[in-house]
Structures are given as C-alpha cells and as structure tokens.
Write an enzyme that holds these catalytic residues in place. Structure first.
Site, PDB file in Angstrom:
ATOM      1  N   TYR A  98       6.484  12.108 -39.463  1.00  0.00           N
ATOM      2  CA  TYR A  98       7.006  13.453 -39.208  1.00  0.00           C
ATOM      3  C   TYR A  98       5.992  14.524 -39.584  1.00  0.00           C
ATOM      4  CZ  TYR A  98      11.626  11.726 -37.990  1.00  0.00           C
ATOM      5  OH  TYR A  98      12.675  11.097 -37.356  1.00  0.00           O
ATOM      6  N   GLU A 140      17.743   7.943 -40.764  1.00  0.00           N
ATOM      7  CA  GLU A 140      16.965   6.732 -40.495  1.00  0.00           C
ATOM      8  C   GLU A 140      16.839   5.863 -41.741  1.00  0.00           C
ATOM      9  OE1 GLU A 140      13.472   8.496 -38.761  1.00  0.00           O
ATOM     10  OE2 GLU A 140      14.725   9.384 -37.195  1.00  0.00           O
ATOM     11  N   TYR A 205      16.573  -2.469 -24.992  1.00  0.00           N
ATOM     12  CA  TYR A 205      17.498  -3.131 -24.066  1.00  0.00           C
ATOM     13  C   TYR A 205      18.828  -3.378 -24.767  1.00  0.00           C
ATOM     14  CZ  TYR A 205      13.247  -3.967 -21.389  1.00  0.00           C
ATOM     15  OH  TYR A 205      12.070  -3.801 -20.689  1.00  0.00           O
TER      16      TYR A 205
END
Length: 395
Positions: A98, A140, A205
């Site tokens: 970040y 996170e 996916y």
C-alpha cells in the site's frame, strides 16, 4: 471518519479529481510498473491492464469511497471494501504494498493536476487514501487469519472434464495429501500458473463443486483472444493442463456467499460462466434441504454453451420448492425460452434474496427487474468476474 477540514477540501476538489481519475490511474500504473515490473509480471492481471479495465475499476473505487465519506461521514462503505479486500487476499497483497501504491498514485495526481495540488489538497486526499488503505489492510489481515490454508498450496489435477467447447472443469486434490478444507458456497480461489515467458500470472475462478466435497473443483472458460494477454491463462489451462498437472491455488475467498439464508426465498441468477458459483450454492441448498422457494435463472448463448447444465438441473431438482428458468439466444426450442433473460413472467416471492453473477449488462438488467418486482436493493448481491466496473460505470 474524514476530518472536517479535509472533508471541505475533498468536497471542493472531488469534481476536478474525479474528472481526471482516468488519466491519473493510467499514469499511476505506468509509473508503478516502470519502477516495479515484477508486479505486472507476477501479481497484476496483464489482460486487465491491456484492456484498461483495471484502471477503470481503480478510478471507480476511489471516487466511490471519497463520495461515501462525504455523504456518510460516520459509516464505512463495507460492501465496497469487503469485495476489494477479498480480491486482494486471494492475490496475497501485503500491507507494505500500500505504501508503494501511495507513492506512485500521488506522483500521478501531481503530474496530472499540477499546481492545483496545494499542500492542503494533498493532505486531504492523502487522508482519503490512508482511510481506505488502512481499512483494507485491517480487513485483509482478518481474512488471512481466518483462512484455514494460508498462502498458496499445490494441487494435483485428478480429473479433467470437457463441459462445452469453451469450458473445462478441473477436479483437484492437495499434493501434500492433507485435508481439503470446506469453503463457503459462492467463493473463488486464485490460480497461479507459469507462462512460457516466465510470468507467473494469477486468475480467480469460482469453486463450482459442493462446499463439503473431498476434491476442489474449478470450471474455466477459455477466453478466445490468442493475440493478446486477455486470455493467456485460460488458454494455457485449456491447452496444457491435464490429469497429473499441478496448480497453485490460494485459500477460498469471496463475499458472494449465502449468509443467514435459512428460511428465506432465494433467486440465483447467472449468465454464461457466471453459473459456476450458483452451482456451488445450489449444492449447499440441496444438501441442507432448503425449505423456502428457490428460483433458478440462467441465460446463455445456446444449450450447447450452457456449462454444468446437468448439475444446474440436478441440484435444483433435489430442492423441495424450486423453479428453473433458462433462456438461450440460439437453439432454444425444447431446452428453454428464446432470447435474453426476462423476469416478466417469473414469480418472485416476497422477501426474496437475490444472488447475481454474469456480465455486467446482464446483472444490471436483472437487478432493475427485481427491484421493479419489489425486491429490496439491499437484498440483491452480485459477483463480477474481473475488475469490478459497477462503481466505475455508475452515473
């Protein structure tokens, strides 16, 4: 959340910054990748960069976050932040990255806006950035702590199934012989592959099998764009991955999940390869014997292009109160309704919670129809494959 002084400055400068975000994000990525080429090679999706969709998504998320801070100073946009954080966690984004993003983003802002970026303006937008960044870092961190298989893990392909001309299912088991942790129906994993040029590209996916299965299953649609990077991973998987191949998978992430759905009427709407998370949700609902109405909606090019159709129908058939509605643009006779998804004649129970996955125009159209039928906007949830352009295209 935002200080009063910064809020005043952001409110005054948001139109100018917002109007320039496209150019700012373009220069940001150019500077970032010039300084850190490994990020483009091994972390960022080269296809999304080539198409410009990642720039649009970043611009949209910054504008949406700043607008929310001004309109709702006492509330965080948790839905927006949660969706981004899940994507980041599946990629393995770290707190240190970040600061790197901050450096190059603010260099791009100054480069584009020039003298308009006074110390006061810089300080206000710096506050916006770190409010967003620190919120994402915290979410996170929690996601990493909750993951039952942190980091990437090697998985062996034990079965490859051709679903349609462009969709292949891979069933996998851990190479280390360890357990297969469960996941929440609707979640996805990141798959990292090494391409011929040495890049280790990552794609996400959806898990298309039952959450309690002893194997992990993904179904991959080939993106037919051999001339560029957009389909480089899907084409690699289709062309090179066979039984015995090993893939690196992340832990499952994703916020399009069936939360507290017991007893609620549900509508699961998908189009194309957006069917994959819906199959997992239907498997969970069938296993639980979900008693309330479940409306299954799917649109595709043709019956032959409808991946996992047998599973779609079989899981729905196990539910005590399910209705199935398929639409096909071609060859619909006897297999479904012709044309695009149209909910005009579909009964939607009061209190329905809806879950959508597919191309953005499809989800916008279905969302509009559901709201017209009385479904509360807060009860309509969606998943975008690739960069989330919903915010970027608002207004």
């Amino acid at each position: 959340m935002l200080s009063e002084q910064s809020a005043t400055t952001v409110r005054a400068t948001l139109p100018a910054v917002g109007a320039s975000l496209g150019e700012i994000t373009e220069r940001f990525y150019a500077g970032l990748f010039a300084a850190h080429p490994e990020l483009l090679r091994d972390l960022f999706n080269r296809g999304n960069q080539a198409a410009g969709t990642q720039r649009q998504a970043l611009a949209g998320s910054i504008a949406a976050f700043a607008t929310h801070l001004l309109a709702h100073p006492d509330r965080r946009p948790d839905a927006l932040l949660g969706r981004i954080a899940h994507k980041h966690a599946s990629l393995g984004v770290t707190p240190e990255q970040y600061a790197v993003v901050h450096e190059h983003l603010f260099a791009a802002i100054v480069d584009v806006l020039g003298e308009a970026v006074t110390p006061e303006v810089a300080a206000a937008w710096d506050e916006v950035y770190w409010l967003m960044a620190n919120a994402l870092i915290a979410i996170e961190k929690r996601l990493y702590e909750e993951a039952r298989e942190p980091g990437r893990r090697d998985w062996e392909v034990v079965e490859r199934v051709t679903e349609t001309a462009d969709v292949v299912t891979f069933r996998l088991r851990p190479v280390d012989g360890g357990p297969v942790p469960g996941f929440r129906a609707g979640q996805y994993v990141s798959v990292q592959v090494e391409l011929p040029d040495g890049a280790r590209q990552i794609r996400q996916y959806s898990l298309s099998g039952a959450p309690d299965a002893t194997l992990r299953q993904i179904s991959v649609k080939r993106v037919r764009d051999d001339a560029g990077p957009e389909g480089e991973v899907s084409n690699h998987l289709h062309a090179r991955v066979r039984e015995g191949s090993v893939l690196q998978l992340s832990a499952p992430y994703g916020d399009l999940v069936l939360d507290d759905a017991a007893g609620a009427p549900l509508l699961l709407a998908s189009a194309g390869i957006g069917v994959t998370p819906m199959i997992s949700m239907l498997a969970q609902l069938a296993d639980a014997g979900h008693p309330a109405p479940v409306t299954v909606v799917h649109g595709d090019r043709s019956p032959a292009d409808h991946a996992l159709r047998d599973d779609h129908e079989a899981y729905a058939a196990k539910l005590p109160d399910a209705s199935v509605h398929f639409w096909y643009e071609e060859n619909a006779t006897g297999a479904g309704r012709p044309g695009l998804v149209d909910l005009t004649g579909v009964a939607v129970a009061s209190g329905t919670r809806a879950y959508l996955c597919g191309p953005l125009p499809f989800m916008r159209a279905v969302r509009t129809q559901l709201i017209e039928k009385g479904v509360a906007p807060a009860d309509i949830h969606y998943e975008v494959f690739g960069p989330d352009l919903w915010q970027a295209q608002e207004g």
